[in-house]
Design an enzyme around this catalytic site. Structure first.
Site, PDB file in Angstrom:
ATOM      1  N   LYS A  24       0.828  -1.217   0.000  1.00  0.00           N
ATOM      2  CA  LYS A  24       0.000   0.000   0.000  1.00  0.00           C
ATOM      3  C   LYS A  24       0.860   1.264   0.000  1.00  0.00           C
ATOM      4  CE  LYS A  24      -4.451  -1.478   1.736  1.00  0.00           C
ATOM      5  NZ  LYS A  24      -5.598  -1.195   2.567  1.00  0.00           N
ATOM      6  N   LYS A  71      -5.281  -9.721  -6.009  1.00  0.00           N
ATOM      7  CA  LYS A  71      -6.482  -9.803  -5.160  1.00  0.00           C
ATOM      8  C   LYS A  71      -7.556  -8.795  -5.587  1.00  0.00           C
ATOM      9  CE  LYS A  71      -6.607  -7.673  -0.977  1.00  0.00           C
ATOM     10  NZ  LYS A  71      -7.869  -7.184  -0.443  1.00  0.00           N
ATOM     11  N   LYS A  84     -11.112  -3.090  -3.166  1.00  0.00           N
ATOM     12  CA  LYS A  84     -11.943  -1.903  -3.391  1.00  0.00           C
ATOM     13  C   LYS A  84     -11.165  -0.848  -4.152  1.00  0.00           C
ATOM     14  CE  LYS A  84     -13.987  -2.343   1.126  1.00  0.00           C
ATOM     15  NZ  LYS A  84     -12.789  -2.235   1.967  1.00  0.00           N
TER      16      LYS A  84
END
Ligand code: AQP
Length: 336
Positions: free
Chosen positions: A118, A199, A202
């Site tokens: 991230k 994966k 969102k």
């Protein structure tokens, strides 16, 4: 009569966007399925979402929290059996997080793969993204949680939660219960439809409309997304040899939606064209998600009901959280 005590369970979803099929399969559907065996606390983890700068346009962010509460209910969480609340409504989450942050070695956090992936995507990385697993540990440890039902991506965070709890217990006495991750056998990692090597998430769904299936997407949109899903260059489905990740992912989705085992899927799909294969999968997904979408739409119009559920949940969770923070402070002798 041997009445087994219900397992104490905590889990949550970030209100960072619309929930997708991965969230449903990896987390929410398990919460619902096990509802009668769990003493479940399900939190909308808004404080975690603050680590994602794009998520916090205040008005939108506010609404996302209520949408997520509505989604929990629409998926089948019964507020009479489980506790639903918004994380920031219970201030002990941040209080315990600070205490645990002081006791968590930086090296442990530096190993977290979610931080690595991230932080690479953000221009300026907030400290909260780095300490995210400690807040998650606080969420879990506040409620004497025994089981945390999550997707596979969260496994490392549950392991560090155990490490943090164990370290505290060794230093200051037995205050925390060590939790275990509960990861579903099928669907622990639903992959992106556009890129079955990564994966379903969102944040990727926001960037690419073909990435995910939203839990409350209209049937037309679901059918379109599955039709566009990446498979391989073969012309028909084959169960012989190594399957491509895209086909495997679609079969996993179908398995979870229908309960069919591999033999049933093989009998139905072997040798069939991808057009037929995808339309069958789309039908199964639409059939499962349609009632959820209808209930969600109804609930969204009843804000007072959503607020009442969250308030009731926060009161219940807050009482437990307060007692646990008191025990922590007693152990540290900082209870003045
Ligand atoms: N693809 C998935 N397959 C199975 N389970 C999944 N979960 C998330 N993605 C999958 C599980 O859903 C719960 C909530 O996780 P989250 O709120 O962190 O959802 P996300 O989609 O991963 O969120 P983000 O913010 O978009 O994260 P990125 O894009 O960075 O991955 C958890 O139990 C999780 O395991």
């Amino acid at each position: 009569m041997n009445i087994q005590a219900k397992k104490k369970v905590f889990s949550g979803v970030q209100p960072t966007g619309s929930l997708h099929l991965g969230n449903y399969i990896g987390a929410l559907s398990v919460w619902v399925k096990e509802q009668d065996n769990f003493d479940g606390i399900y939190c909308v983890v808004d404080l975690h979402a603050l680590t994602i700068p794009e998520a916090i346009e205040p008005k939108v962010f506010h609404e996302k929290n209520w949408e997520t509460v509505a989604m929990y209910l629409a998926c089948g969480i019964d507020p009479n059996k489980s506790t639903i609340f918004i994380q920031s409504q219970v201030r002990e989450h941040t209080e315990l997080a600070w205490i645990l942050t002081c006791m968590t070695p930086m090296g442990w956090l530096e190993r977290m793969t979610q931080f690595k992936s991230k932080s690479g995507k953000q221009e300026t990385v907030g400290t909260g993204l780095f300490t995210y697993p400690v807040l998650q540990a606080a969420d879990i440890l506040l409620y004497d949680t025994e089981v945390v039902p999550v997707g596979e991506d969260q496994k490392q965070h549950i392991e560090i939660t155990r490490d943090i709890a164990q370290r505290f217990n060794q230093m200051f006495g037995e205050v925390f219960v060590l939790p275990e991750a509960m990861i579903p056998k099928a669907g622990a990692r639903i992959m992106g439809l556009d890129d079955p090597e990564s994966k379903m998430s969102k944040s990727s769904a926001v960037k690419n409309a073909k990435h995910a299936i939203g839990v409350v997407d209209e049937p037309k949109k679901i059918i379109k997304a599955i039709k566009a899903a990446k498979t391989d260059s073969a012309s028909e489905v084959s169960f012989e040899g190594e399957m491509s990740p895209g086909v495997k992912n679609l079969l996993t989705i179908h398995h979870v939606m229908t309960g069919w085992d591999e033999a049933q899927q093989r009998a139905h799909f072997e040798g069939k064209g991808y057009g037929f294969f995808k339309s069958e999968i789309a039908d199964a997904v639409v059939e499962r998600l349609s009632p959820i979408r209808e209930e969600y739409t109804r609930l969204l119009d009843d804000r007072a009901h959503l607020q009442a559920i969250a308030r009731m949940g926060a009161e219940k969770a807050g009482a437990q959280a307060e007692a646990k923070v008191k025990a922590v402070k007693d152990a540290l002798k900082i209870n003045f």
